[in-house]
Write an enzyme that holds these catalytic residues in place. Sequence first.
Site, PDB file in Angstrom:
ATOM      1  N   GLU A  10      23.472  47.793  44.194  1.00 10.27           N
ATOM      2  CA  GLU A  10      23.478  46.289  44.588  1.00 10.27           C
ATOM      3  C   GLU A  10      21.882  45.792  44.634  1.00 10.27           C
ATOM      4  O   GLU A  10      21.675  45.264  45.737  1.00 10.27           O
ATOM      5  CB  GLU A  10      24.363  46.175  45.787  1.00 10.27           C
ATOM      6  CG  GLU A  10      25.904  46.413  45.563  1.00 10.27           C
ATOM      7  CD  GLU A  10      26.899  46.027  46.418  1.00 10.27           C
ATOM      8  OE1 GLU A  10      26.465  45.583  47.603  1.00 10.27           O
ATOM      9  OE2 GLU A  10      28.206  46.239  46.215  1.00 10.27           O
ATOM     10  N   GLU A  30      32.324  51.117  42.538  1.00 13.84           N
ATOM     11  CA  GLU A  30      32.838  50.691  43.969  1.00 13.84           C
ATOM     12  C   GLU A  30      33.951  49.818  43.773  1.00 13.84           C
ATOM     13  O   GLU A  30      33.809  48.747  42.979  1.00 13.84           O
ATOM     14  CB  GLU A  30      31.651  50.069  44.928  1.00 13.84           C
ATOM     15  CG  GLU A  30      30.806  51.028  45.538  1.00 13.84           C
ATOM     16  CD  GLU A  30      29.740  50.407  46.353  1.00 13.84           C
ATOM     17  OE1 GLU A  30      30.268  49.399  47.014  1.00 13.84           O
ATOM     18  OE2 GLU A  30      28.701  50.668  46.402  1.00 13.84           O
TER      19      GLU A  30
HETATM   20  O1  AHR Z   1      31.133  50.522  50.247  1.00 14.74           O
HETATM   21  C1  AHR Z   1      30.832  49.650  51.297  1.00 14.74           C
HETATM   22  C2  AHR Z   1      29.522  48.791  50.743  1.00 14.74           C
HETATM   23  O2  AHR Z   1      30.144  48.185  49.909  1.00 14.74           O
HETATM   24  C3  AHR Z   1      28.411  49.671  50.082  1.00 14.74           C
HETATM   25  O3  AHR Z   1      27.459  50.307  50.658  1.00 14.74           O
HETATM   26  C4  AHR Z   1      27.853  48.455  49.212  1.00 14.74           C
HETATM   27  O4  AHR Z   1      27.362  48.952  47.956  1.00 14.74           O
HETATM   28  C5  AHR Z   1      29.094  47.689  49.146  1.00 14.74           C
HETATM   29  O5  AHR Z   1      28.494  46.043  49.400  1.00 14.74           O
END
Ligand code: AHR
Length: 512
Positions: A193, A315
């Site tokens: 991110e 994610e």
């Molecule tokens: O999964 C929780 C968080 O969500 C992670 O650390 C981040 O990459 C995303 O914003």
Amino acid sequence: MKKSILSIALLATLPSVAQLKASVTLDNESAKQTINKEIYGQFAEHLGSCIYGGIWVGEDSSIPNTNGYRNDVLKALKELKVPVLRWPGGCFADEYHWTDGIGPKENRPVMVNNNWGGTVEDNSFGTHEFLNLCEMLGCEPYISGNVGSGTVEELAKWVEYMTSESGSPMAKLRKENGREKPWHVKYLGVGNESWGCGGTMRPEYYGDLFRRYSTYCREYDGNKLYKIASGASDYDYDWTETLMKNVGTRMNGLSLHYYTVKGWDGSKGSATKFTNDEYYWTLGKAIEIESVVKKHIDIMDKYDPEKKVGLLVDEWGTWWDVEPGTNPGHLFQQNTMRDAFVASMTLDIFHKYTDRVKMTNIAQIINVLQSMILTKGNLMALTPTYYVFKMYSVHQDATYVPVKVQCERMAADGDRIVPYLSATASRDKNGVVHISLSNTSLDQKEEVTINLDGLKVKSVAGEVLTAGCVDDFNSFENPELVSTKKFDGAKITKNGLVVTMPKMSIVTLELK
Ligand code: AHR
């Protein structure tokens, strides 16, 4: 669960009998792509009790463990056939300095987990503990490297430490710390991110940093790296465009994050208390990932028509309010049949794009967001999502069989259309065909006729996941309320396979 009084407009008139009808047609001729097993990947971040308490309790713990890893969790994860595990973050990765997590535990410095509740960690779980865990589980490690606050040298040396055979300074240090042979590490994330918690960068700047950092991540002694660039959030197509234009095939993979979440401000809603409308809204939001993935793929196709660069949704999953009374920074949430549908329908979608989608990692494996496993002290509960992943593990590395689904659909809140049936199919290396079906209706059975497209079938067996109520969950007091059972609602008839699915159920069939 409270019945919503808001009206739900039906797109098609529902039959007057309390049973839906749907059909699924297999296209065996077009079955060519492999469903990369890494689509079933997991994510473990230093966040709340994912690592400490969830996976790792230390050798001196009264909780039964093997070399510090919880025995109950190890057993459950082995049965899940985890193909790949991403670590140490998430946002945590861009503040993690790997040298703090090696060597004698008593010498490791403590650190403050700034991203997640300011929790103090003792670094007792580090590189050795993670890579040894992957070896125990038989899964590929996916290391997420620090670009936001780390140096090029730091990341380069981490790769050397993990993968160089001998003769190098980092290999020597690893040996001094008790590990003679290098580990096998293929997947390397270069930041996370980077548009947000990983450095608040613009895509042009990050693209240049990716080129620079990845240059010095060497391939030692035959260890091939698959270098993954930090990708877009949800609908940020400009990020993908810029990375593809400026980095292109210098990266092996580009990531994408997509959460099923109401919004980032204010309440995200309870994990266990929701209306029927909120249930259908959630499924609509979850399957919107298909149009998002398609748009990112279209951009990638423009710059990389040969599909050399993989799209990695590293994610995804549901994000609700934390359970009442728990630390807001620890993202501990319960998991119901609603989450199970988010999992099954999302996996059905990923199977369709397996020529570009090379890996996905649900967030997260234990005690965080849409988890497989929840723990409290020495107690453990497997979630409905765990059971979906377990039932679906038969699709790992199988050949994807495209399916055409015809079913009733309904309009949830806004423009979101939710089908009452979601389906996917695959053929494994022994020729066994597996079909997974989700009847999303909260109150109607569904009769599904499956046209097998000439496939000769002698026997059919199955498993089903369902519950009394859609908001049922597995608590520590009642950990097996929602779990899979044998399914005998499928019959071979002269018109094909006819499956009678209970309302609100997920089924996987095995056809031999
Ligand atoms: O999964 C929780 C968080 O969500 C992670 O650390 C981040 O990459 C995303 O914003």
